[in-house]
Design a protein around this motif. Sequence first.
Motif, short mmCIF file in Angstrom:
data_model
loop_
_atom_site.label_atom_id
_atom_site.label_comp_id
_atom_site.label_asym_id
_atom_site.label_seq_id
_atom_site.Cartn_x
_atom_site.Cartn_y
_atom_site.Cartn_z
N ASP A 53 0.85 -1.19 0.00
CA ASP A 53 0.00 0.00 0.00
C ASP A 53 0.89 1.24 0.00
OD1 ASP A 53 -1.92 1.92 0.27
OD2 ASP A 53 -2.43 1.45 2.35
N LEU A 54 0.84 2.01 -1.07
CA LEU A 54 1.67 3.22 -1.19
C LEU A 54 0.85 4.49 -1.05
CD1 LEU A 54 3.91 2.24 -4.27
CD2 LEU A 54 4.25 1.70 -1.86
N SER A 55 -0.37 4.38 -0.59
CA SER A 55 -1.30 5.51 -0.64
C SER A 55 -0.89 6.68 0.25
CB SER A 55 -2.71 5.05 -0.25
OG SER A 55 -2.73 4.51 1.06
N ARG A 56 -0.05 6.45 1.26
CA ARG A 56 0.30 7.55 2.16
C ARG A 56 1.64 8.20 1.84
NH1 ARG A 56 3.71 6.33 6.54
NH2 ARG A 56 4.41 4.15 6.64
N PHE A 57 2.29 7.76 0.77
CA PHE A 57 3.63 8.24 0.47
C PHE A 57 3.61 9.32 -0.62
CE2 PHE A 57 4.61 3.69 1.68
CZ PHE A 57 5.02 4.02 2.97
N GLY A 58 4.27 10.44 -0.34
CA GLY A 58 4.36 11.50 -1.34
C GLY A 58 5.25 11.14 -2.51
N TRP A 59 6.17 10.18 -2.32
CA TRP A 59 7.08 9.80 -3.40
C TRP A 59 6.44 8.77 -4.35
CZ3 TRP A 59 7.67 4.60 -2.90
CH2 TRP A 59 7.60 4.05 -1.61
N ALA A 60 5.23 8.36 -4.07
CA ALA A 60 4.50 7.44 -4.96
C ALA A 60 3.33 8.19 -5.58
CB ALA A 60 4.01 6.22 -4.18
N GLY A 61 2.73 7.58 -6.59
CA GLY A 61 1.60 8.21 -7.26
C GLY A 61 0.49 7.21 -7.51
N GLU A 62 -0.49 7.65 -8.27
CA GLU A 62 -1.59 6.78 -8.64
C GLU A 62 -1.19 5.93 -9.85
OE1 GLU A 62 -3.99 6.78 -6.59
OE2 GLU A 62 -3.38 8.59 -5.54
N ASP A 63 -1.80 4.76 -9.96
CA ASP A 63 -1.43 3.84 -11.04
C ASP A 63 -1.58 4.46 -12.42
OD1 ASP A 63 -0.97 2.04 -9.06
OD2 ASP A 63 -2.56 0.64 -9.60
N GLU A 64 -2.65 5.25 -12.61
CA GLU A 64 -2.97 5.73 -13.95
C GLU A 64 -2.38 7.11 -14.25
OE1 GLU A 64 -6.22 7.02 -11.13
OE2 GLU A 64 -5.00 5.23 -11.49
N LEU A 65 -1.63 7.69 -13.30
CA LEU A 65 -1.07 9.03 -13.51
C LEU A 65 0.45 8.99 -13.54
CD1 LEU A 65 -3.38 11.25 -11.26
CD2 LEU A 65 -3.44 10.96 -13.74
N PRO A 66 1.08 9.95 -14.24
CA PRO A 66 2.53 9.90 -14.42
C PRO A 66 3.34 10.58 -13.32
CG PRO A 66 1.61 11.63 -15.78
CD PRO A 66 0.44 10.96 -15.10
N PHE A 67 2.67 11.20 -12.32
CA PHE A 67 3.38 11.98 -11.31
C PHE A 67 3.22 11.39 -9.92
CE2 PHE A 67 1.65 15.35 -14.30
CZ PHE A 67 2.79 15.38 -15.09
N THR A 68 4.22 11.65 -9.07
CA THR A 68 4.08 11.32 -7.65
C THR A 68 3.10 12.29 -7.00
OG1 THR A 68 5.90 12.77 -6.97
CG2 THR A 68 6.46 10.48 -7.54
N ARG A 69 2.63 11.95 -5.82
CA ARG A 69 1.69 12.83 -5.11
C ARG A 69 2.34 14.16 -4.75
NH1 ARG A 69 0.88 7.72 -3.13
NH2 ARG A 69 -1.11 6.81 -3.80
N ALA A 70 3.63 14.14 -4.43
CA ALA A 70 4.32 15.39 -4.10
C ALA A 70 4.32 16.33 -5.30
CB ALA A 70 5.75 15.09 -3.66
N LEU A 71 4.54 15.79 -6.49
CA LEU A 71 4.54 16.63 -7.68
C LEU A 71 3.13 17.08 -8.05
CD1 LEU A 71 6.06 17.99 -9.92
CD2 LEU A 71 6.08 15.83 -11.20
#
Length: 234
Positions: free
Chosen positions: A82-100
């Motif tokens: 589960d990577l949902s709480r990490f800013g360095w990860a993103g959603e499967d269908e999107l090209p960016f991390t959550r931080a970006l």
Amino acid sequence: MTDARAVLGHLLGLEEPWAVRGVDLSARIREMVVHVGVEQPRGWFGRARRAPVGHEREMDWRHVNVGDWRVQLKVAVPEGADLSRFGWAGEDELPFTRALTRQIFALFREGVSLEHICKLLNLPLTEVWRYRFALDTGRQGGSGEGEALPATSAAGDSAVPPPEHPVWLALLEGRQEIDVRVLALKLLLGRSRGQFELITDDEVRALKVRELHRYFVRNERALAHELAQLREMA
């Protein structure tokens, strides 16, 4: 190299058992590709051991720039992680991390165009457009920060109602109609209403309200007929 990886992992905000497995640098194009995966705690001799995992799938996300270097993360994700709480990860269908995506969303809220966002953050237009399309079609939520940035303000003697006025929400939800004489506004309002029906995230809905308000602020002189109707509603 091990210490450098540990420092980079700290800068990325990695937490055990996640760690930097390797880094590929390309000075010519000023890009670093960081390989991230699960590692076991260090053994007796201080060496990190690769965690015994089953199937891993590699996810690829563009991350926040480091100086003028582009950062691409390639994350080996174990099955069930589960990577949902990490800013360095993103959603499967999107090209960016959550931080970006938080950076990009903040620029959208300030009215920065797609083209200028691409120049500021050194991003491909097609990928920023993909993210914007996901927002406009209700497939993606906002920044997750909860609070919106200060809205665009009109001058003190402006006839444009403030962005928090309920008239904007009423217009976007179709509960309030006005006679629109300006074609550009008619197209914007029609498109925004269609998008608003699909959007459930509060931050993205607030973004659409802000964009409509900003259009009226920037075109106040040309929208005298429409603004007169808004004043009557207010």
